[in-house]
Every structure is written in structure tokens, then in C-alpha cells.
Design an enzyme around this catalytic site. Structure first.
Site, PDB file in Angstrom:
ATOM      1  N   ALA A 116       0.846  -1.203   0.000  1.00 22.82           N
ATOM      2  CA  ALA A 116       0.000   0.000   0.000  1.00 22.82           C
ATOM      3  C   ALA A 116       0.880   1.251   0.000  1.00 22.82           C
ATOM      4  CB  ALA A 116      -0.931   0.005   1.212  1.00 22.82           C
ATOM      5  N   ARG A 132      -7.987   6.769  -2.257  1.00 21.23           N
ATOM      6  CA  ARG A 132      -7.115   7.769  -1.636  1.00 21.23           C
ATOM      7  C   ARG A 132      -7.349   9.163  -2.233  1.00 21.23           C
ATOM      8  NH1 ARG A 132      -1.324   8.511  -2.773  1.00 21.23           N
ATOM      9  NH2 ARG A 132      -0.240   9.470  -1.021  1.00 21.23           N
TER      10      ARG A 132
HETATM   11 FE1  CFM Z   1       2.457  11.172   4.107  1.00 18.61          FE
HETATM   12 FE2  CFM Z   1       1.480   8.881   4.001  1.00 18.61          FE
HETATM   13 FE3  CFM Z   1       0.294  11.054   2.869  1.00 18.61          FE
HETATM   14 FE4  CFM Z   1       0.516  10.881   5.522  1.00 18.61          FE
HETATM   15 FE5  CFM Z   1      -1.807   9.528   5.365  1.00 18.61          FE
HETATM   16 FE6  CFM Z   1      -0.857   7.530   3.907  1.00 18.61          FE
HETATM   17 FE7  CFM Z   1      -2.066   9.669   2.715  1.00 18.61          FE
HETATM   18 MO1  CFM Z   1      -3.393   7.938   4.106  1.00 18.61          MO
HETATM   19  S1  CFM Z   1       2.257   9.773   5.750  1.00 18.61           S
HETATM   20  S2  CFM Z   1       0.740  12.527   4.286  1.00 18.61           S
HETATM   21  S3  CFM Z   1      -1.010  10.923   6.975  1.00 18.61           S
HETATM   22  S4  CFM Z   1       2.040   9.964   2.345  1.00 18.61           S
HETATM   23  S5  CFM Z   1      -1.881   7.452   5.716  1.00 18.61           S
HETATM   24  S6  CFM Z   1       1.125   6.724   3.701  1.00 18.61           S
HETATM   25  S7  CFM Z   1      -2.113   7.644   2.258  1.00 18.61           S
HETATM   26  S8  CFM Z   1      -3.436  10.159   4.174  1.00 18.61           S
HETATM   27  S9  CFM Z   1      -1.311  11.254   1.434  1.00 18.61           S
HETATM   28  C1  HCA Z   2      -3.222   3.384   2.621  1.00 16.23           C
HETATM   29  C2  HCA Z   2      -4.066   4.477   2.024  1.00 16.23           C
HETATM   30  C3  HCA Z   2      -4.801   5.278   3.052  1.00 16.23           C
HETATM   31  C4  HCA Z   2      -5.933   4.519   3.690  1.00 16.23           C
HETATM   32  C5  HCA Z   2      -6.898   5.430   4.367  1.00 16.23           C
HETATM   33  C6  HCA Z   2      -7.836   4.908   5.404  1.00 16.23           C
HETATM   34  C7  HCA Z   2      -5.350   6.527   2.310  1.00 16.23           C
HETATM   35  O1  HCA Z   2      -2.481   3.623   3.562  1.00 16.23           O
HETATM   36  O2  HCA Z   2      -3.271   2.303   2.106  1.00 16.23           O
HETATM   37  O3  HCA Z   2      -7.544   3.932   6.074  1.00 16.23           O
HETATM   38  O4  HCA Z   2      -8.867   5.561   5.543  1.00 16.23           O
HETATM   39  O5  HCA Z   2      -5.038   7.623   2.679  1.00 16.23           O
HETATM   40  O6  HCA Z   2      -6.099   6.331   1.345  1.00 16.23           O
HETATM   41  O7  HCA Z   2      -3.910   5.743   4.049  1.00 16.23           O
END
Ligand code: CFM
Ligand code: HCA
Length: 533
Positions: free
Chosen positions: A58, A89
Site C-alpha cells: 500500500a 485515496r
Molecule cells: Fe504522508 Fe502517508 Fe500522505 Fe501521511 Fe496519510 Fe498515507 Fe495519505 Mo493515508 S504519511 S501525508 S497521513 S504519504 S496514511 S502513507 S495515504 S493520508 S497522502
Molecule cells: C493506505 C491508504 C490510506 C488509507 C486510508 C484509510 C489513504 O495507507 O493504504 O484507512 O482511511 O489515505 O487512502 O492511508
């Protein structure tokens, strides 16, 4: 007033001894009287616990690679894995003239039982052939899922053969889900591969002055569109964005920028470090979430480039943008003032969003990351290399060695040092330093702990993800998804702040929550288990 230390003790008391000891190290109440406060992070979730975490696949395919729109991203594995990283996402991408955009597709080899038994390489080769013939992409990525590693399919060999056969880059990512304890290991795998095979492979003529890369911005709900709008307006030359609304073509030229902006430190710090080491490009920690964060970031950038005209233009743009939003923001602030929030998001937003909440009068009382490392909590300066946990060690060493240094740092050492005193250049302070005494920080919060905390503190808003949103809402607590923004956004920059304030004030002020009775209110047994909710 609830005593948060007691709250955590109460919460821990339900765990069996070993689990209690483990979880205790992942939570703390901020106390600035203590010399040092540490938190355990980036370790394996206790089996059986309901975590919100995802997997290495993921983090690699879904998070870092997914937004690259000119690449066909093939998931080698069962269809569920591909489906999981398809669209939810909300990383947006718009093709510019002549560009390709495959973001709306989910490409998968759809592995079935016979492929597990007899091997899936044939199917992968066929998938690549079809992708090339039908879509004619600039490049292909192959991401491995758990079964691929377990049965031993050699995706690297398949990629190499396909690259020679079709004459386009075919990148293989060995990001099997089990490669780490969370998404975090996947970020690292993606970063290493992009650095090794993509960045620095094409030259670029500057379009304007001040060439920059924007790292760790994934254009969720259009955040990157808003940030680019502001940077364009000031006059910056955006070389590449990693990876929101990004293309592989642009990333090839990322080494030509003079400054890297790091929005999400967690997912991209590896590339930022390697770009500094290999190409001499310093990185600046930025935060485009929140009006003050955006202003500070823009001022730091202008100061970095040390050009009077740029500094002046920056101030003009700030003034103009503030003029457009201030009345609306003030109106929403009035509607939200005095409320509290609990934030639990991946690896940076539980920190970044605290500023924006504050700007509309909402204090964050509990915050935590799903998979942040200790530096995301405690700051980079404090953490020595012992941070390398199993999931980091599974990953090959950084590809940059000292002998490979080809470029000089694009600033004199003296100026770098001077700027470091004034801004987070090559530095990141972490979440804990910005929280107040008495507030709670919890790593890898699980569903049991979520229920206890929400019950006890009853925040006006719980900022989290899809896996726990409806648990909160059934309890009568408004939950805003801070991953996908539900169906809204952008929330970054100036205009984004207004969107956010509007959505939060609507969510808090709707009378809906008064009509909800949590299911356990009608079930004495669950009620007792939850400690008298
Ligand atoms: Fe950085 Fe992430 Fe993101 Fe994040 Fe996130 Fe994520 Fe996201 Mo979900 S650390 S900011 S707080 S890249 S969990 S792995 S996918 S929201 S854009
Ligand atoms: C991921 C994606 C995620 C999941 C979000 C959630 C995102 O880590 O696989 O659990 O609501 O931002 O879409 O973090």
C-alpha cells in the site's frame, strides 16, 4: 477535567501483562517538565489487535507510485490488492497537453490459485504485453504483493526482459505487503527505486528562476493543485512534484532543482536526503496545511533564494490571498471556537492538521500516527540511528555512496548554517514539541483504544480514516476523514483552509449527532466492557 494519565492507565488496564507493557511504550502525556520524553514507534502491531495500518505494498504502489499518471502501474497479485489501492485515496491527476493519464485504471494480473501453484510470471509478461499494446505508456511499474514473494516469482527478471523488448522503462518494486510493519517500508522501497533508476536520467532547461521540487505532496482532494497555484502565482519554477499529479518524465529531471520542499516528511525523507547527498540540493521542511503554515513556508522559501523581488512578490501574494479568505475564515472560526479534536492519521497529517484546527479555534487533545517513526514524533535531531527497526533493515542500503558525490551543495556551508537557525532547513521538529502539556500522544492507536478515548474525551471532531470513521459516528461523534477528506478538498493552502473550515463547521454544528444512540447504550454487556460509556 479528565486526568489524561488516569485515562491511559484505565485504558491499559484491560490488556494482558505483555501487551500492556508493549502498548504503554506507545503512549504518553506531554509534560515539558521532563527532560526527555520518548515514544515507541514503527514496531510490529501486536497480532490480534485491530490496527488501522496498511502494508508495504500500500505504501509503495498505493501511496508513492500511484499518483504518477503517465505510468501504467501493474499490481502483480490477487485482485483485492489492486482494488484496495484504486481511487479511494483520491490523489487527483490532470493530464497536461500531450500527457498521458492512467490514474483512473486499476491494472492487475488477477492471480488465481493455479498461478500460486505453478507460478505467475507468464501472466505478468502477458499483462505487460497487453498494457504496452493497448495503452502505449511512457513507463510501467510492477508492484509485488505478498504471494509473489512467497512463491518466488522473479519480477525483476520479468521487468528487465520487458524493458529490453518494449524499449520503455519497466520498474520492478519488491514491495510485498509483509516486507515491513506498515506502509512505511513501502515508501522506502519506492523512494530507493525512483532514486536509483529515474531521478537524474534526463536534463531540463529552467523555465523561470527559482526551480524547486515539491516532495511528499500527493494531491489528495486537489491539495497539490492549490499549492501549485500559489507557487505559480509567486513565480516559482516547479520542476517536479513527488508524486501528486506527477509524471515520471518530470521526476527524471528532479536533480535540476535548487531546493526541495518536503511536505510529508515520513514518506519521502529518503529521496530528500539522497537528493541532498548526491545532487547537493538542500531540503526545507514546509507545511502548506493551515494559513500560518503556508505563510511561513512561503517566507522561508523566499528567504532561501535571497532575492528582494521574490521576497516582495511573496508578500504581495500573501496579502492578496489573505484578503480573499479572512472574512470567511473568521465566520467559520466563530462557529467552531472552543471545541476539541482527536487526530489519528498515517505519518504526518496528525501533526500538520493541528495548526489548521487551531486557526478555527479547535484544540487537538489527542494525536497519533499509524506508522510514523520516532523522528516524526520527537524530531530528527534527537534520534540516532538506533531508529532502524526490522522493516528498515530489510531494505537495501541507500544507493548513494560517498564516492558517487557529483554535485556541490547549492549553498555555501556558512549560509546553510545561518539559514538553519531561521528555518527548518534539513530538519524536522516532530509532533511532540508542538503539543501542549497534558495532551496525549498515542502511536498505532487501535480500535479498542479509539473507543475508550472517544468515550472519555468526547471531542467535537475525530480526524481519522475509513476504518474507524463510522465507529466514531455511531458514537455520535463527527468524524472527518483526514486521509481522503471524504468527498471534499482541497484543504491545503489559502483556499483549502476555507474549504476545511467550512466542512468542519458544518460537521460539528449539524444537529444529527444529538439523534444518535450508540449501539452499546442499549446493550449493558458492551456498555460494561467499554467502561461505562
Ligand atoms: Fe504522508 Fe502517508 Fe500522505 Fe501521511 Fe496519510 Fe498515507 Fe495519505 Mo493515508 S504519511 S501525508 S497521513 S504519504 S496514511 S502513507 S495515504 S493520508 S497522502
Ligand atoms: C493506505 C491508504 C490510506 C488509507 C486510508 C484509510 C489513504 O495507507 O493504504 O484507512 O482511511 O489515505 O487512502 O492511508
Amino acid at each position: 477535567m479528565i486526568d489524561n494519565k488516569k485515562l491511559l492507565d484505565n485504558l491499559l488496564s484491560a490488556y494482558p501483562g505483555k501487551s500492556m507493557k508493549n502498548r504503554k511504550e506507545h503512549m504518553m502525556v506531554k509534560d515539558s517538565n521532563k527532560n526527555e520524553q520518548h515514544i515507541m514507534a514503527n514496531t510490529r502491531t501486536i497480532p490480534g489487535i485491530m490496527t488501522n495500518r496498511g502494508c508495504a505494498y500500500a505504501g509503495c504502489k498505493g501511496v508513492v507510485l500511484g499518483p504518477l499518471k503517465d505510468v501504467v502501474h501493474i499490481t502483480h497479485g490477487p485482485i483485492g490488492c489492486s482494488y484496495y489501492t484504486w481511487g479511494t485515496r483520491r490523489h487527483k491527476g490532470r493530464a497536461k497537453d500531450g500527457e498521458k493519464n492512467f490514474i483512473s485504471y486499476a491494472f492487475s494480473t488477477d492471480m488465481q490459485d493455479p498461478d500460486i501453484v505453478f507460478g505467475g510470471e507468464k501472466k505478468l509478461k502477458q499483462a505487460i504485453k497487453e498494457a504496452v499494446e493497448i495503452f502505449e505508456p511512457e513507463a510501467i511499474s510492477i508492484s509485488a504483493t505478498c504471494p509473489v514473494g512467497l512463491i518466488g516469482d522473479d519480477i525483476n527478471a520479468v521487468a528487465k526482459e520487458a524493458q529490453e523488448k518494449y524499449g520503455i522503462p519497466v520498474l520492478a518494486f519488491s514491495c510485498e505487503g509483509y516486507k515491513g510493519v506498515s506502509q512505511s517500508a513501502g515508501h522506502h522501497i519506492a523512494n530507493n527505486n525512483l532514486m536509483e533508476h529515474v531521478i537524474g536520467t534526463k536534463e531540463r532547461e529552467p523555465k523561470k528562476k527559482y526551480p524547486i521540487n515539491l516532495l511528499g505532496e500527493y494531491n489528495i482532494g486537489g491539495d497539490g493543485f492549490e499549492i501549485s497555484r500559489i507557487l505559480d502565482k509567486i513565480g516559482y519554477d516547479i520542476v517536479s512534484i513527488m508524486t501528486g499529479d506527477g509524471t515520471l518524465e518530470e521526476i527524471k529531471t528532479a536533480h535540476t532543482a535548487d531546493l526541495n520542499l518536503v511536505q510529508c516528511h515520513r514518506s519521502i525523507n529518503y529521496i530528500a536526503e539522497m537528493l541532498e547527498e548526491k545532487f547537493g540540493i538542500p531540503w526545507l521542511k514546509v507545511n502548506f496545511i493551515g494559513v500560518q503554515g503556508t505563510i511561513e513556508t512561503l517566507r522561508n522559501m523566499a528567504k532561501y533564494f535571497d532575492d528582494e523581488a521574490l521576497i516582495q512578490r511573496t508578500e504581495e501574494v500573501i496579502e492578496e490571498e489573505l484578503g480573499e479568505i479572512k472574512d470567511l475564515l473568521a465566520k467559520y472560526k466563530e462557529m467552531c471556537d472552543g471545541n476539541t479534536a482527536c487526530l489519528f492519521v498515517g505519518g504526518s497529517r496528525a501533526h500538520h492538521y493541528q495548526n489548521l484546527f487551531k486557526e478555527i479555534g479547535i484544540e487537538t487533545v489527542v494525536a497519533g500516527y499509524e506508522f510514523g517513526h520516532r523522528d516524526d514524533y520527537e524530531g530528527r535531531g534527537i534520534i540516532p540511528d538506533i531508529e532502524m527497526t526490522a522493516d528498515d533493515r530489510n531494505i537495501p542500503e541507500l544507493t548513494v555512496t560517498k564516492d558517487e558525490k557529483r554535485y556541490k551543495l547549492r549553498l555555501s556551508k556558512e549560509r546553510y548554517k545561518k539559514l538553519q537557525e531561521e528555518m527548518p532547513l534539513g530538519d524536522y521538529k516532530g509532533m511532540i514539541s508542538e503539543m501542549k502539556d497534558g495532551q496525549v500522544i498515542i502511536d498505532d492507536l487501535n480500535h479498542y483504544e479509539t473507543e475508550i478515548i472517544l468515550n472519555a474525551l468526547k471531542p467535537a471532531v475525530f480526524g481519522s480514516g475509513i476504518k474507524d470513521k463510522y465507529v466514531a459516528q455511531k458514537m455520535g461523534i463527527f468524524s472527518k476523514q483526514l486521509h481522503s477528506y471524504d468527498y471534499s478538498g482541497p484543504y491545503a493552502g489559502f483556499k483549502g483552509a476555507v474549504n476545511f473550515a467550512r466542512d468542519i463547521s458544518a460537521g460539528i454544528n449539524t444537529p444529527t449527532w444529538n439523534y444518535i444512540t450508540a449501539p452499546w447504550k442499549n446493550d449493558p454487556q458492551i456498555e460494561a466492557e467499554l467502561g461505562g460509556a
